[in-house]
Motif scaffolding. Structure first.
Motif, PDB file in Angstrom:
ATOM      1  N   ASN A  54      11.006  -4.261 -55.450  1.00 18.64           N
ATOM      2  CA  ASN A  54       9.994  -3.193 -54.766  1.00 18.64           C
ATOM      3  C   ASN A  54       9.893  -1.844 -55.199  1.00 18.64           C
ATOM      4  OD1 ASN A  54       7.971  -2.963 -52.765  1.00 18.64           O
ATOM      5  ND2 ASN A  54       9.463  -2.305 -51.294  1.00 18.64           N
ATOM      6  N   SER A  67      15.891  -4.555 -53.704  1.00 18.67           N
ATOM      7  CA  SER A  67      14.880  -3.338 -53.765  1.00 18.67           C
ATOM      8  C   SER A  67      14.451  -3.386 -55.061  1.00 18.67           C
ATOM      9  CB  SER A  67      15.727  -2.201 -53.401  1.00 18.67           C
ATOM     10  OG  SER A  67      16.118  -2.171 -51.973  1.00 18.67           O
ATOM     11  N   ASP A  71      10.846   1.770 -44.899  1.00 17.83           N
ATOM     12  CA  ASP A  71      10.083   0.578 -45.143  1.00 17.83           C
ATOM     13  C   ASP A  71      10.055   0.248 -46.222  1.00 17.83           C
ATOM     14  OD1 ASP A  71       9.067   0.353 -42.460  1.00 17.83           O
ATOM     15  OD2 ASP A  71       7.483   1.415 -42.525  1.00 17.83           O
ATOM     16  N   ALA A  72       9.879   0.993 -47.588  1.00 15.81           N
ATOM     17  CA  ALA A  72       9.882   0.639 -48.691  1.00 15.81           C
ATOM     18  C   ALA A  72      11.210   0.109 -49.168  1.00 15.81           C
ATOM     19  CB  ALA A  72       9.896   1.886 -49.767  1.00 15.81           C
ATOM     20  N   ASP A  78       7.140   5.524 -54.836  1.00 15.73           N
ATOM     21  CA  ASP A  78       6.001   6.155 -54.389  1.00 15.73           C
ATOM     22  C   ASP A  78       6.144   6.930 -52.928  1.00 15.73           C
ATOM     23  OD1 ASP A  78       4.054   5.408 -56.193  1.00 15.73           O
ATOM     24  OD2 ASP A  78       3.316   3.563 -55.056  1.00 15.73           O
ATOM     25  N   ALA A  79       6.862   6.261 -52.349  1.00 17.97           N
ATOM     26  CA  ALA A  79       7.382   6.844 -51.052  1.00 17.97           C
ATOM     27  C   ALA A  79       8.305   8.107 -51.160  1.00 17.97           C
ATOM     28  CB  ALA A  79       8.169   5.878 -49.999  1.00 17.97           C
ATOM     29  N   ASP A  96       8.397   6.000 -44.272  1.00 15.66           N
ATOM     30  CA  ASP A  96       7.774   5.179 -45.316  1.00 15.66           C
ATOM     31  C   ASP A  96       8.799   4.668 -46.690  1.00 15.66           C
ATOM     32  OD1 ASP A  96       5.088   5.638 -44.545  1.00 15.66           O
ATOM     33  OD2 ASP A  96       5.027   7.303 -45.601  1.00 15.66           O
ATOM     34  N   THR A 138       7.783   9.835 -61.088  1.00 18.57           N
ATOM     35  CA  THR A 138       8.103  10.400 -59.527  1.00 18.57           C
ATOM     36  C   THR A 138       8.905  11.556 -59.604  1.00 18.57           C
ATOM     37  OG1 THR A 138       8.087   7.746 -58.968  1.00 18.57           O
ATOM     38  CG2 THR A 138       9.442   9.319 -57.624  1.00 18.57           C
ATOM     39  N   SER A 154       7.071   0.810 -54.639  1.00 21.29           N
ATOM     40  CA  SER A 154       6.865   1.412 -53.232  1.00 21.29           C
ATOM     41  C   SER A 154       7.750   2.364 -53.034  1.00 21.29           C
ATOM     42  CB  SER A 154       6.974   0.098 -52.146  1.00 21.29           C
ATOM     43  OG  SER A 154       5.722  -0.616 -52.745  1.00 21.29           O
TER      44      SER A 154
END
Length: 313
Positions: free
Chosen positions: A238, A235, A166-167, A244-245, A163, A44, A241
């Motif tokens: 998750n 978190s 939300d992540a 990715d965001a 995003d 990332t 996600s």
């Protein structure tokens, strides 16, 4: 009795082996998970890395040394792309970090501030620098405006910022202004916001008596809330996600190794954060365009304060 003793001993050894096997499996599982997180994080951050066209600021004698804990400056840009257009910098925040003083100073620059756009040869709103020449022109313009070097930048796509919110499972903020923006009503008090709501909350300014300063405060609230949520244990499950965001919406000239150095050598500075406001007056010019004019006295005062914090005085 001897047979019974041997049977219990074999049973004890078997139980020990089972327990050891479970522990080894847990260690291996945690190791695989940790490697997966580390590998995903590395990938990332490689996606987010976008170097500047220069090696160092012209306002510095030499490149900063993170291992030596040199004070650093970071420009945060919240950008607002429109379709295929680059858009403008919706938010400009300059942070100086001094690890020895264990402090951070943060200056929010009003987007309508009138100043010379370096590389364009004219005066305009400071947020137009990004539209004219991207991150490089924005950095040079802010450096000229405040007369301090900028070592690093972090650019966040504000449209995609939802995003990220939300992540991390949404954010909680304390709202001190009752207002409606783009069809959503925000009441006073504690609010739990999803990504779309957080984006709207951070964009409103015309109904705020503080104008751009009120919007800057709400943007800081959202950014701080995202950091708090992202650092929480819930978190971790998750993380895919979240990464990715971040990969889709964040760019920076910080490398992965530099980020690790900053985390290791500068983390204590976050405990003392001072927010500095640029003072001035706003009004429309003869062409009907609104500008914010920072007084020369205040600009010089803020510049000297930042230079001192960066050990440049």
């Amino acid at each position: 009795m001897e047979q019974e003793r041997r049977r219990r001993k074999r049973k004890s050894k078997k139980g020990f082996k089972i327990a050891l096997s479970i522990i080894l499996l847990l260690i291996i599982g945690i190791g695989v998970y940790a490697f997966s997180v580390y590998s995903s994080l590395t990938n990332t951050l490689n996606r987010t890395h976008e170097p500047l066209s220069r090696e160092k600021s012209e306002k510095r004698g030499q490149q900063v040394n993170l291992d030596s804990r040199d004070p650093i400056s970071v420009l945060l840009l919240g950008t607002d792309p429109r379709g295929t257009e680059r858009g403008r910098s919706d938010s400009l925040i300059l942070m100086t970090v001094n690890p020895d003083k264990k402090s951070v100073k943060m200056v929010s620059i009003p987007r309508d501030t009138k100043t010379e756009i370096i590389g364009k040869g004219k005066e305009d709103k400071i947020n137009h620098a990004y539209a004219f020449g991207g991150v490089d022109m924005s950095i040079k313009t802010v450096e000229n405006f405040l007369d301090v070097p900028i070592d690093y930048y972090v650019q966040v796509n504000m449209e995609g910022f939802k995003d990220i919110v939300d992540a991390v499972g949404g954010v909680t903020v304390n709202n001190n202004l009752d207002f409606t923006y783009e069809g959503h009503h925000f009441t006073k008090g504690t609010l739990d916001l999803n990504g779309e709501e957080a984006l709207k909350y951070s964009r409103m300014r015309y109904e705020d008596p503080r104008g751009d300063f009120g919007r800057q405060e709400r943007q800081r609230q959202i950014i701080q809330a995202v950091i708090n949520e992202g650092a929480s244990m819930k978190s971790l499950a998750n993380y895919g996600s979240i990464l990715d965001a971040i990969g889709d919406n964040v760019k920076t000239n910080l490398t992965f190794d530099e980020m690790k150095d900053v985390q290791a050598n500068y983390k204590d500075a976050r405990h003392s954060l001072e927010q500095i406001q640029l003072e001035g007056t706003g009004g429309k010019a003869s062409n009907g365009v609104y500008y914010y004019h920072v007084s020369e006295e205040n600009r010089t005062q803020v510049s000297n304060l930042l230079k001192e914090h960066l050990n440049l005085n």
